[in-house]
Design a protein around this motif. Structure first.
Motif, PDB file in Angstrom:
ATOM      1  N   THR A 124       0.817  -1.219   0.000  1.00 31.96           N
ATOM      2  CA  THR A 124       0.000   0.000   0.000  1.00 31.96           C
ATOM      3  C   THR A 124       0.847   1.265   0.000  1.00 31.96           C
ATOM      4  O   THR A 124       0.329   2.364   0.172  1.00 31.96           O
ATOM      5  CB  THR A 124      -0.952   0.044   1.215  1.00 31.96           C
ATOM      6  N   GLU A 125       2.163   1.115  -0.183  1.00 31.42           N
ATOM      7  CA  GLU A 125       3.058   2.270  -0.103  1.00 31.42           C
ATOM      8  C   GLU A 125       2.653   3.387  -1.064  1.00 31.42           C
ATOM      9  O   GLU A 125       2.536   4.555  -0.670  1.00 31.42           O
ATOM     10  CB  GLU A 125       4.511   1.843  -0.392  1.00 31.42           C
ATOM     11  N   SER A 126       2.445   3.045  -2.318  1.00 38.28           N
ATOM     12  CA  SER A 126       2.102   4.059  -3.311  1.00 38.28           C
ATOM     13  C   SER A 126       0.736   4.667  -3.025  1.00 38.28           C
ATOM     14  O   SER A 126       0.548   5.884  -3.115  1.00 38.28           O
ATOM     15  CB  SER A 126       2.122   3.452  -4.712  1.00 38.28           C
ATOM     16  N   ARG A 127      -0.212   3.820  -2.663  1.00 39.81           N
ATOM     17  CA  ARG A 127      -1.558   4.320  -2.369  1.00 39.81           C
ATOM     18  C   ARG A 127      -1.537   5.291  -1.189  1.00 39.81           C
ATOM     19  O   ARG A 127      -2.156   6.358  -1.232  1.00 39.81           O
ATOM     20  CB  ARG A 127      -2.497   3.148  -2.087  1.00 39.81           C
ATOM     21  N   ASP A 128      -0.818   4.929  -0.124  1.00 35.65           N
ATOM     22  CA  ASP A 128      -0.814   5.762   1.077  1.00 35.65           C
ATOM     23  C   ASP A 128       0.004   7.041   0.896  1.00 35.65           C
ATOM     24  O   ASP A 128      -0.403   8.119   1.337  1.00 35.65           O
ATOM     25  CB  ASP A 128      -0.260   4.968   2.267  1.00 35.65           C
ATOM     26  N   HIS A 129       1.166   6.915   0.246  1.00 31.70           N
ATOM     27  CA  HIS A 129       2.062   8.071   0.125  1.00 31.70           C
ATOM     28  C   HIS A 129       1.721   8.980  -1.049  1.00 31.70           C
ATOM     29  O   HIS A 129       2.065  10.177  -1.013  1.00 31.70           O
ATOM     30  CB  HIS A 129       3.517   7.597  -0.010  1.00 31.70           C
ATOM     31  N   ARG A 130       1.063   8.457  -2.059  1.00 30.59           N
ATOM     32  CA  ARG A 130       0.802   9.269  -3.247  1.00 30.59           C
ATOM     33  C   ARG A 130      -0.686   9.566  -3.434  1.00 30.59           C
ATOM     34  O   ARG A 130      -1.109  10.718  -3.353  1.00 30.59           O
ATOM     35  CB  ARG A 130       1.372   8.576  -4.482  1.00 30.59           C
ATOM     36  N   ALA A 131      -1.493   8.510  -3.652  1.00 30.32           N
ATOM     37  CA  ALA A 131      -2.912   8.734  -3.941  1.00 30.32           C
ATOM     38  C   ALA A 131      -3.628   9.392  -2.766  1.00 30.32           C
ATOM     39  O   ALA A 131      -4.323  10.409  -2.932  1.00 30.32           O
ATOM     40  CB  ALA A 131      -3.580   7.413  -4.305  1.00 30.32           C
ATOM     41  N   LYS A 132      -3.456   8.833  -1.577  1.00 33.62           N
ATOM     42  CA  LYS A 132      -4.173   9.387  -0.426  1.00 33.62           C
ATOM     43  C   LYS A 132      -3.647  10.761  -0.043  1.00 33.62           C
ATOM     44  O   LYS A 132      -4.409  11.618   0.412  1.00 33.62           O
ATOM     45  CB  LYS A 132      -4.096   8.416   0.757  1.00 33.62           C
ATOM     46  N   ARG A 133      -2.361  10.966  -0.223  1.00 34.93           N
ATOM     47  CA  ARG A 133      -1.810  12.297   0.045  1.00 34.93           C
ATOM     48  C   ARG A 133      -2.514  13.351  -0.815  1.00 34.93           C
ATOM     49  O   ARG A 133      -2.902  14.413  -0.326  1.00 34.93           O
ATOM     50  CB  ARG A 133      -0.305  12.304  -0.236  1.00 34.93           C
ATOM     51  N   ALA A 134      -2.687  13.058  -2.102  1.00 38.36           N
ATOM     52  CA  ALA A 134      -3.365  13.994  -2.998  1.00 38.36           C
ATOM     53  C   ALA A 134      -4.831  14.161  -2.612  1.00 38.36           C
ATOM     54  O   ALA A 134      -5.361  15.282  -2.598  1.00 38.36           O
ATOM     55  CB  ALA A 134      -3.237  13.515  -4.442  1.00 38.36           C
ATOM     56  N   GLU A 135      -5.481  13.047  -2.275  1.00 36.38           N
ATOM     57  CA  GLU A 135      -6.902  13.105  -1.923  1.00 36.38           C
ATOM     58  C   GLU A 135      -7.139  13.896  -0.637  1.00 36.38           C
ATOM     59  O   GLU A 135      -8.036  14.748  -0.572  1.00 36.38           O
ATOM     60  CB  GLU A 135      -7.437  11.680  -1.771  1.00 36.38           C
ATOM     61  N   TYR A 136      -6.345  13.620   0.391  1.00 36.89           N
ATOM     62  CA  TYR A 136      -6.532  14.306   1.663  1.00 36.89           C
ATOM     63  C   TYR A 136      -6.166  15.787   1.553  1.00 36.89           C
ATOM     64  O   TYR A 136      -6.746  16.630   2.249  1.00 36.89           O
ATOM     65  CB  TYR A 136      -5.699  13.625   2.751  1.00 36.89           C
ATOM     66  N   ASN A 137      -5.231  16.094   0.666  1.00 42.99           N
ATOM     67  CA  ASN A 137      -4.907  17.491   0.392  1.00 42.99           C
ATOM     68  C   ASN A 137      -6.116  18.212  -0.200  1.00 42.99           C
ATOM     69  O   ASN A 137      -6.489  19.302   0.247  1.00 42.99           O
ATOM     70  CB  ASN A 137      -3.714  17.545  -0.579  1.00 42.99           C
ATOM     71  N   ILE A 138      -6.722  17.586  -1.207  1.00 42.90           N
ATOM     72  CA  ILE A 138      -7.905  18.179  -1.852  1.00 42.90           C
ATOM     73  C   ILE A 138      -9.021  18.405  -0.848  1.00 42.90           C
ATOM     74  O   ILE A 138      -9.724  19.422  -0.881  1.00 42.90           O
ATOM     75  CB  ILE A 138      -8.394  17.274  -3.003  1.00 42.90           C
TER      76      ILE A 138
END
Length: 204
Positions: A124-138
Motif C-alpha cells: 500500500t506504499e504508493s496508495r498511502d504516500h501518493r494517492a491518499k496524500r493527494a486526496e486528503y490534500n484536496i
C-alpha cells in the motif's frame, strides 16, 4: 492486494455486502479489500488512538479519536467515486455524534477530520504516500500522518522506517520526516511528545 472488477457507485458501496467479513475502501468505483493487518499494524493503530484520546481528555477538547471506524469521501475522478477508511481519525465530537445513526462516512459538504493516520502495509506504499496524500490534500485535511514500520516491503526490499507528518499550509502539504529517537511534531497535538521509534515499535 487485489481489487474486484465490479464498478459500484458511492451509494452502492455504503450498503455493499458480499456475505463475508471483508471490509472495503472504494477507489475510483472499484472495491479495494482491506486485508487483515499484521499485529504490528494493529498495535500502532491502538497506540495512537489511545495516545490521542489521552491527550484529548487531558486538554478537555470536544474531539474524539477513532480506529478504522470513520470513512472519508473523496471527490469523483472520471465520474467514479472514492471513499477511504483511515486507520485512525481524529474529528469533532459533535461530528462523531452526527454519524451515530447513519453510515459513518464524512461527506464532501461536511467538515474534514482534524487528523488522519495511515499505517503503511506491504503493497500500500504508493496508495498511502501518493494517492491518499493527494486526496486528503484536496479535502483540506489539516494533518496527515503516515507510519512506515515494516522491515521489508512486498518485494523484499528493506523499508525506510519513518513517520511522516504532512501539514496543510496555504493549500499544500509541508512534509516533515522523523526517524529513530526524533520527537514527532504533530500540530494537532503540539504538546504530545512521541518519538518515531515509539510508534514504529508500538507493542514490542
Amino acid at each position: 492486494m487485489t481489487t474486484t472488477k465490479q464498478i459500484v457507485t458511492f451509494e452502492q458501496y455504503l450498503t455493499y455486502n458480499d456475505g463475508t467479513d471483508t471490509r472495503y475502501e472504494l477507489e475510483r468505483g472499484e472495491l479495494i479489500p482491506m486485508s487483515q493487518p499484521r499485529g504490528g499494524h494493529g498495535e500502532i493503530m491502538h497506540f495512537l488512538e489511545r495516545s490521542f484520546t489521552t491527550e484529548i481528555e487531558r486538554l478537555k477538547l470536544d474531539w474524539v479519536a477513532r480506529q478504522a471506524a470513520v470513512g472519508v469521501r473523496v471527490p469523483q475522478v472520471g465520474r467514479r467515486d472514492t471513499s477511504r477508511v483511515p486507520d485512525v481519525t481524529v474529528l469533532l465530537l459533535s461530528q462523531w455524534k452526527n454519524l451515530r445513526n447513519r453510515e459513518a462516512v464524512i461527506e464532501l459538504n461536511e467538515e474534514p477530520p482534524l487528523l488522519i493516520v495511515e499505517v503503511v502495509s506491504a503493497g500500500t506504499e504508493s496508495r498511502d504516500h501518493r494517492a491518499k496524500r493527494a486526496e486528503y490534500n484536496i479535502l483540506g485535511i489539516p494533518v496527515y500522518l503516515l507510519v512506515d514500520f515494516l522491515d521489508f516491503d512486498q518485494n523484499g526490499k528493506a523499508v525506510d522506517k519513518r513517520v511522516t507528518v504532512l501539514t496543510l499550509v496555504e493549500g499544500f502539504y509541508d512534509e516533515a520526516v522523523y526517524r529513530g529517537e526524533e520527537v514527532i511534531q504533530i500540530p494537532t497535538f503540539s504538546e504530545l511528545k512521541l518519538t518515531a521509534n515509539q510508534l514504529i515499535n508500538a507493542g514490542r
